[in-house]
Motif scaffolding. Structure first.
Motif, short mmCIF file in Angstrom:
data_model
loop_
_atom_site.label_atom_id
_atom_site.label_comp_id
_atom_site.label_asym_id
_atom_site.label_seq_id
_atom_site.Cartn_x
_atom_site.Cartn_y
_atom_site.Cartn_z
N VAL A 117 55.87 27.12 -5.69
CA VAL A 117 56.97 26.63 -4.87
C VAL A 117 56.57 26.89 -3.43
CG1 VAL A 117 59.41 26.83 -4.32
CG2 VAL A 117 58.65 27.15 -6.68
N LEU A 118 56.51 25.83 -2.65
CA LEU A 118 56.03 25.89 -1.28
C LEU A 118 57.11 25.38 -0.34
CD1 LEU A 118 53.64 25.91 0.81
CD2 LEU A 118 53.21 23.57 0.10
N VAL A 119 57.36 26.15 0.74
CA VAL A 119 58.29 25.73 1.79
C VAL A 119 57.53 25.78 3.11
CG1 VAL A 119 60.48 26.19 2.95
CG2 VAL A 119 60.24 26.71 0.51
N ALA A 120 57.41 24.60 3.75
CA ALA A 120 56.62 24.51 4.99
C ALA A 120 56.99 23.26 5.74
CB ALA A 120 55.13 24.49 4.64
N ALA A 121 56.46 23.13 6.94
CA ALA A 121 56.58 21.88 7.67
C ALA A 121 55.88 20.81 6.84
CB ALA A 121 55.93 22.01 9.04
N PRO A 122 56.37 19.57 6.85
CA PRO A 122 55.76 18.54 6.01
C PRO A 122 54.26 18.38 6.19
CG PRO A 122 57.84 17.75 6.90
CD PRO A 122 57.56 19.08 7.56
N SER A 123 53.77 18.44 7.41
CA SER A 123 52.32 18.29 7.63
C SER A 123 51.56 19.47 7.03
CB SER A 123 52.02 18.15 9.12
OG SER A 123 52.48 19.29 9.83
N ASP A 124 52.11 20.68 7.16
CA ASP A 124 51.45 21.85 6.56
C ASP A 124 51.48 21.77 5.04
OD1 ASP A 124 50.96 22.86 9.08
OD2 ASP A 124 52.71 24.17 9.08
N ALA A 125 52.60 21.31 4.47
CA ALA A 125 52.70 21.15 3.02
C ALA A 125 51.68 20.14 2.53
CB ALA A 125 54.12 20.73 2.63
N ALA A 126 51.52 19.03 3.27
CA ALA A 126 50.55 18.00 2.87
C ALA A 126 49.13 18.56 2.89
CB ALA A 126 50.66 16.80 3.80
N ARG A 127 48.81 19.34 3.93
CA ARG A 127 47.47 19.94 4.01
C ARG A 127 47.23 20.90 2.86
NH1 ARG A 127 48.61 21.41 9.39
NH2 ARG A 127 48.66 19.50 10.55
N LEU A 128 48.24 21.70 2.54
CA LEU A 128 48.08 22.66 1.45
C LEU A 128 47.93 21.93 0.11
CD1 LEU A 128 47.78 25.65 1.04
CD2 LEU A 128 50.18 25.77 0.49
N LEU A 129 48.66 20.84 -0.09
CA LEU A 129 48.51 20.06 -1.32
C LEU A 129 47.10 19.50 -1.44
CD1 LEU A 129 51.95 18.23 -1.44
CD2 LEU A 129 51.17 20.08 -2.93
N GLU A 130 46.54 19.05 -0.32
CA GLU A 130 45.15 18.58 -0.33
C GLU A 130 44.20 19.70 -0.70
OE1 GLU A 130 44.38 16.88 3.50
OE2 GLU A 130 45.64 15.12 3.11
N LEU A 131 44.45 20.90 -0.16
CA LEU A 131 43.59 22.04 -0.49
C LEU A 131 43.69 22.40 -1.97
CD1 LEU A 131 44.15 24.36 2.60
CD2 LEU A 131 42.08 23.09 2.00
N ILE A 132 44.90 22.30 -2.54
CA ILE A 132 45.07 22.58 -3.97
C ILE A 132 44.27 21.57 -4.79
CG2 ILE A 132 46.74 22.57 -5.87
CD1 ILE A 132 48.79 23.74 -3.87
N GLU A 133 44.35 20.29 -4.40
CA GLU A 133 43.57 19.26 -5.09
C GLU A 133 42.06 19.58 -5.03
OE1 GLU A 133 44.63 15.47 -3.35
OE2 GLU A 133 45.86 15.01 -5.10
N LEU A 134 41.60 19.95 -3.85
CA LEU A 134 40.18 20.29 -3.70
C LEU A 134 39.81 21.49 -4.58
CD1 LEU A 134 39.64 19.85 0.13
CD2 LEU A 134 38.59 18.50 -1.70
N GLN A 135 40.68 22.49 -4.58
CA GLN A 135 40.41 23.70 -5.36
C GLN A 135 40.33 23.38 -6.85
OE1 GLN A 135 39.71 26.59 -4.03
NE2 GLN A 135 39.89 28.00 -5.71
N LEU A 136 41.16 22.44 -7.30
CA LEU A 136 41.18 22.06 -8.71
C LEU A 136 40.14 21.00 -9.06
CD1 LEU A 136 45.04 21.92 -9.26
CD2 LEU A 136 43.47 23.67 -10.11
N GLY A 137 39.45 20.48 -8.03
CA GLY A 137 38.48 19.43 -8.26
C GLY A 137 39.09 18.08 -8.53
N LEU A 138 40.30 17.84 -8.00
CA LEU A 138 41.01 16.59 -8.23
C LEU A 138 40.90 15.62 -7.06
CD1 LEU A 138 44.31 18.06 -9.70
CD2 LEU A 138 42.36 17.13 -10.96
#
Length: 140
Positions: A117-138
């Motif tokens: 569960v993530l609470v952040a500014a939309p741009s920060d949330a988007a960046r973190l989602l991209e990092l999660i994808e990269l971490q998972l290899g997606l």
């Protein structure tokens, strides 16, 4: 005086938590501290940023925040721990001017499901989602 150093006890008093909780935050990498001898010292600006206190500025009236829930199925316990550690490091990546990013994780070892569960500014949330994808290899 933003470069004032606080002891763990002073930081705990400011955060209204037990000193052992502050030490846990430091060990987990959620709160940046400097070790001096056998004790830790926490920079006032880092503590304020961790606590989400504005540095002398008022919060923008239209501070948009996004709440995102990410579910990652079929992880091992070790992979879930790595992801939580990775998120903690990413959350500390901002500076004192950046609005705080908050997240919580919950892992069910029987099913291997990790929820974030993530609470952040939309741009920060988007960046973190991209990092999660990269971490998972997606990544694309």
């Amino acid at each position: 005086m933003s470069n004032m150093l606080l002891t763990v006890e002073q930081a705990a008093e400011e955060l209204k938590v037990h000193p052992k909780t502050v030490l846990r935050y430091i060990r987990e990498g959620r709160l940046q501290a400097t070790r001096i001898g056998k004790a830790y010292r926490i920079d006032r600006a880092k503590l304020d940023a961790f606590a989400g206190v504005a540095s002398g500025r008022t919060r923008p009236p239209h501070g948009v925040r996004a709440t995102v829930i990410v579910e990652i199925p079929a992880l091992t316990t070790e992979a879930a721990e790595r992801m939580a550690t990775f998120l903690g490091a990413a959350a500390l990546g901002g500076d004192a001017e950046t609005r705080p990013l908050h997240f919580n994780t919950a892992f069910d070892p029987t099913s291997g499901d990790l929820k974030i569960v993530l609470v952040a500014a939309p741009s920060d949330a988007a960046r973190l989602l991209e990092l999660i994808e990269l971490q998972l290899g997606l990544s694309r």
